[in-house]
Design a protein around this motif. Structure first.
Motif, mmCIF file in Angstrom:
data_model
loop_
_atom_site.group_PDB
_atom_site.id
_atom_site.type_symbol
_atom_site.label_atom_id
_atom_site.label_comp_id
_atom_site.label_asym_id
_atom_site.label_seq_id
_atom_site.Cartn_x
_atom_site.Cartn_y
_atom_site.Cartn_z
ATOM 1 N N ALA A 165 67.936 75.737 42.342
ATOM 2 C CA ALA A 165 66.981 76.282 41.382
ATOM 3 C C ALA A 165 66.081 75.201 40.802
ATOM 4 N N LEU A 177 72.147 76.228 35.870
ATOM 5 C CA LEU A 177 71.482 76.482 37.146
ATOM 6 C C LEU A 177 72.104 75.654 38.258
ATOM 7 N N ASN A 202 74.217 80.896 38.025
ATOM 8 C CA ASN A 202 73.514 80.741 36.747
ATOM 9 C C ASN A 202 74.402 81.142 35.573
#
Length: 107
Positions: free
Chosen positions: A38, A34, A6
């Motif tokens: 995710a 991401l 992230n």
């Protein structure tokens, strides 16, 4: 190279308002890149899924002021006000996808 889950990044969000004479503006958005896992379970196509997507990718901003030219700080209330504008929402999503696709770098 360091692998960061992230990974945060900043990018200029260019907002184009509808209408022939409405114009455009920009601000710096704070995002996180991401990984695919995710985003796997999101079923985009509903406003609720879009809200969840924006919550996941968009973390803040710089360079915004309110109608009285006071700084428009990152608060839950200001975030809700910002994201209620459809032109801004679409610009945030477009900026995120463009940055991750490498289109800005000419790839």
């Amino acid at each position: 190279m360091k692998i960061v889950k992230n990974r945060p990044f900043k990018a200029t969000v260019k907002v184009v308002y509808p209408g022939d004479d409405a114009g455009s503006d920009s601000f710096v958005g704070h995002f996180v890149a991401l990984d695919r896992n995710a985003l796997k379970e999101l079923k985009l196509g509903t406003i609720e899924a879009e809200d969840a997507y924006i919550d996941m990718i968009f973390k803040g901003w710089e360079g915004l002021v309110d109608s009285e030219d006071a700084p428009f700080g990152v608060t839950p209330e200001n975030r809700a006000a910002l994201l209620s504008d459809m032109a801004i929402r679409q610009a945030i999503i477009a900026t995120y996808t463009t940055e991750l696709a490498g289109l800005r770098r000419g790839n």
